[in-house]
Design an enzyme around this catalytic site. Structure first.
Site, mmCIF file in Angstrom:
data_model
loop_
_atom_site.group_PDB
_atom_site.id
_atom_site.type_symbol
_atom_site.label_atom_id
_atom_site.label_comp_id
_atom_site.label_asym_id
_atom_site.label_seq_id
_atom_site.Cartn_x
_atom_site.Cartn_y
_atom_site.Cartn_z
ATOM 1 N N LEU A 1 0.832 -1.206 0.000
ATOM 2 C CA LEU A 1 0.000 0.000 0.000
ATOM 3 C C LEU A 1 0.870 1.261 0.000
ATOM 4 O O LEU A 1 0.566 2.240 -0.683
ATOM 5 C CB LEU A 1 -0.936 -0.010 1.208
ATOM 6 C CG LEU A 1 -2.056 -1.062 1.146
ATOM 7 C CD1 LEU A 1 -2.641 -1.323 2.522
ATOM 8 C CD2 LEU A 1 -3.153 -0.624 0.171
ATOM 9 N N ARG B 1 0.852 4.275 -2.673
ATOM 10 C CA ARG B 1 0.660 5.640 -2.177
ATOM 11 C C ARG B 1 1.776 6.565 -2.664
ATOM 12 O O ARG B 1 1.527 7.659 -3.173
ATOM 13 C CB ARG B 1 0.675 5.561 -0.652
ATOM 14 C CG ARG B 1 0.410 6.838 0.064
ATOM 15 C CD ARG B 1 0.726 6.610 1.527
ATOM 16 N NE ARG B 1 -0.082 7.433 2.387
ATOM 17 C CZ ARG B 1 -0.003 7.404 3.702
ATOM 18 N NH1 ARG B 1 0.801 6.573 4.310
ATOM 19 N NH2 ARG B 1 -0.748 8.210 4.422
ATOM 20 N N SER C 1 -7.113 -11.602 22.833
ATOM 21 C CA SER C 1 -8.214 -11.253 21.955
ATOM 22 C C SER C 1 -8.502 -12.373 20.929
ATOM 23 O O SER C 1 -9.666 -12.634 20.582
ATOM 24 C CB SER C 1 -7.854 -9.911 21.316
ATOM 25 O OG SER C 1 -8.559 -9.666 20.200
ATOM 26 N N LYS D 1 -24.494 -1.997 6.289
ATOM 27 C CA LYS D 1 -25.168 -2.814 7.302
ATOM 28 C C LYS D 1 -26.413 -2.060 7.766
ATOM 29 O O LYS D 1 -26.484 -0.830 7.632
ATOM 30 C CB LYS D 1 -24.221 -3.031 8.481
ATOM 31 C CG LYS D 1 -23.141 -4.054 8.187
ATOM 32 C CD LYS D 1 -22.499 -4.516 9.486
ATOM 33 C CE LYS D 1 -21.674 -5.756 9.233
ATOM 34 N NZ LYS D 1 -21.028 -6.261 10.453
ATOM 35 N N HIS E 1 -14.479 -4.616 3.031
ATOM 36 C CA HIS E 1 -13.532 -5.540 3.666
ATOM 37 C C HIS E 1 -13.047 -6.568 2.648
ATOM 38 O O HIS E 1 -13.863 -7.153 1.945
ATOM 39 C CB HIS E 1 -14.191 -6.319 4.810
ATOM 40 C CG HIS E 1 -14.722 -5.456 5.912
ATOM 41 N ND1 HIS E 1 -15.328 -5.963 7.032
ATOM 42 C CD2 HIS E 1 -14.719 -4.112 6.080
ATOM 43 C CE1 HIS E 1 -15.685 -4.977 7.829
ATOM 44 N NE2 HIS E 1 -15.337 -3.841 7.269
ATOM 45 N N GLU F 1 -7.046 -9.354 7.001
ATOM 46 C CA GLU F 1 -8.288 -8.644 6.667
ATOM 47 C C GLU F 1 -7.942 -7.174 6.432
ATOM 48 O O GLU F 1 -7.359 -6.531 7.305
ATOM 49 C CB GLU F 1 -9.309 -8.732 7.811
ATOM 50 C CG GLU F 1 -10.613 -8.038 7.425
ATOM 51 C CD GLU F 1 -11.549 -7.786 8.602
ATOM 52 O OE1 GLU F 1 -12.602 -8.426 8.660
ATOM 53 O OE2 GLU F 1 -11.230 -6.921 9.440
HETATM 54 P P1 0O2 Z 1 -12.252 -5.173 15.848
HETATM 55 O O1 0O2 Z 1 -11.816 -4.951 17.259
HETATM 56 O O2 0O2 Z 1 -12.418 -3.900 15.069
HETATM 57 O O3 0O2 Z 1 -11.400 -6.176 15.116
HETATM 58 P P2 0O2 Z 1 -16.308 -11.668 12.208
HETATM 59 O O4 0O2 Z 1 -16.966 -11.392 13.556
HETATM 60 O O5 0O2 Z 1 -15.226 -10.670 11.887
HETATM 61 O O6 0O2 Z 1 -15.793 -13.040 12.072
HETATM 62 P P3 0O2 Z 1 -18.329 -10.559 10.599
HETATM 63 O O7 0O2 Z 1 -19.031 -9.802 11.666
HETATM 64 O O8 0O2 Z 1 -19.120 -11.146 9.488
HETATM 65 O O9 0O2 Z 1 -17.430 -11.701 11.175
HETATM 66 O O10 0O2 Z 1 -17.221 -9.677 9.966
HETATM 67 P P4 0O2 Z 1 -17.376 -8.246 9.346
HETATM 68 O O11 0O2 Z 1 -18.773 -7.866 9.130
HETATM 69 O O12 0O2 Z 1 -16.451 -8.253 8.165
HETATM 70 O O13 0O2 Z 1 -16.790 -7.334 10.508
HETATM 71 C C1 0O2 Z 1 -15.477 -7.453 10.954
HETATM 72 C C2 0O2 Z 1 -14.918 -6.133 11.457
HETATM 73 O O14 0O2 Z 1 -15.514 -5.023 10.757
HETATM 74 C C3 0O2 Z 1 -15.221 -5.848 12.929
HETATM 75 O O15 0O2 Z 1 -14.235 -6.456 13.696
HETATM 76 C C4 0O2 Z 1 -15.132 -4.313 12.967
HETATM 77 O O16 0O2 Z 1 -13.779 -3.876 12.931
HETATM 78 C C5 0O2 Z 1 -15.761 -3.935 11.647
HETATM 79 N N1 0O2 Z 1 -17.235 -3.781 11.763
HETATM 80 C C6 0O2 Z 1 -18.166 -4.606 11.259
HETATM 81 N N2 0O2 Z 1 -19.392 -4.151 11.522
HETATM 82 C C7 0O2 Z 1 -19.247 -3.009 12.223
HETATM 83 C C8 0O2 Z 1 -20.176 -2.062 12.778
HETATM 84 O O17 0O2 Z 1 -21.392 -2.206 12.684
HETATM 85 N N3 0O2 Z 1 -19.637 -0.994 13.430
HETATM 86 C C9 0O2 Z 1 -18.291 -0.805 13.553
HETATM 87 N N4 0O2 Z 1 -17.858 0.277 14.205
HETATM 88 N N5 0O2 Z 1 -17.393 -1.700 13.041
HETATM 89 C C10 0O2 Z 1 -17.856 -2.768 12.389
HETATM 90 P P5 0O2 Z 1 -14.467 -6.848 15.202
HETATM 91 O O18 0O2 Z 1 -13.814 -8.158 15.440
HETATM 92 O O19 0O2 Z 1 -15.918 -6.733 15.552
HETATM 93 O O20 0O2 Z 1 -13.712 -5.775 16.014
#
Ligand code: 0O2
Length: 222
Positions: free
Chosen positions: A37, A41, A65, A128, A136, A155
């Protein structure tokens, strides 16, 4: 105080070494993606005089974690199961100025020969229900270790400044209220998500207009 026998101590040392080696690969994985990246950039800045990437941040989950998430997702607490069951041990976040830059950088990164895309979740095209927007990409990147190359899963989250502003506040809100968020704050966040989306659209339009504007030629001395 109980004393551990030498067998237990060497087992614990071996386990600690195994875990550090496991997490080390993810640090190398994020470093590889970050370098890719940074190259894009810098090239954009030098060649186009324009920087589509505002910032890049990287993190590798702590062991605590990782174990907490594995337990929450019902993944067996075994390193091989965790490796295949969790996709976000290694994380990179890329903040762009405009939505078009997000798609451009995603394309330039994911089309590189050594990158394998495993999954794309486009929450920009399909936000969402709470208003969360970001793109992502779960990918694999090779890291070259002394024993040969290894594919590491990373990711990468791409978003604009407005999306990032919203996501950090939403994350803080849910963290503080521990899911018992009052309705007026949920409504406020929904409203803010709409405003952020509108801001992105307006900024994109203005950006294109400014970029495409050709100033009239200046005449000298008349
Ligand atoms: P952190 O601390 O940021 O890493 P997964 O639970 O990852 O296996 P999911 O939920 O299908 O499966 O994955 P998704 O939707 O790709 O979301 C993964 C990450 O995206 C989250 O990681 C958050 O960083 C971000 N994210 C997803 N949805 C939201 C939301 O509604 N609000 C915010 N602020 N961030 C979101 P983690 O592990 O939850 O937390």
């Amino acid at each position: 105080m109980e004393h551990a026998d030498s067998g237990t101590l060497s087992d614990l040392t071996a386990l600690r070494d195994q875990v550090s080696k496991f997490l080390m690969r993810y640090r190398f994985g994020v470093a590889e993606v970050e370098t890719k990246l940074n190259i894009l950039r810098e090239e954009f800045s030098l060649v186009d005089g324009y920087n589509p990437i505002e910032s890049i941040s990287v993190r590798v989950k702590t062991l605590e974690s990782v174990l907490e998430k594995a337990a929450r997702k019902g993944v067996e607490l075994d390193l091989d199961a965790i490796k295949s069951g969790l996709s976000d041990i290694a994380g990179v976040r890329v903040i762009c100025s405009f939505v078009s830059d997000v798609y451009r950088i995603v394309e330039l990164l994911t089309s590189q020969d050594d990158i394998t895309v495993l999954e794309v979740k486009d929450y920009i095209a399909n936000p969402k229900p709470n208003g969360y927007r970001s793109l992502h990409v779960i990918l694999e990147v090779p890291v070259f270790l002394s024993g040969g190359p290894e594919q590491v899963r990373v990711e990468v989250q791409f978003r604009t400044i407005a999306m990032d502003f919203w996501a950090s506040l939403e994350h803080k809100t849910y963290y503080k209220y521990d899911t018992q968020v009052p309705q007026h704050l949920i409504d406020g966040l929904t409203e803010a998500a709409d405003a952020a989306s509108h801001l992105d659209e307006t900024m994109e339009r203005l950006h294109h207009e400014v970029r495409d504007y050709a100033p009239p030629e200046r005449t000298i001395g008349v």
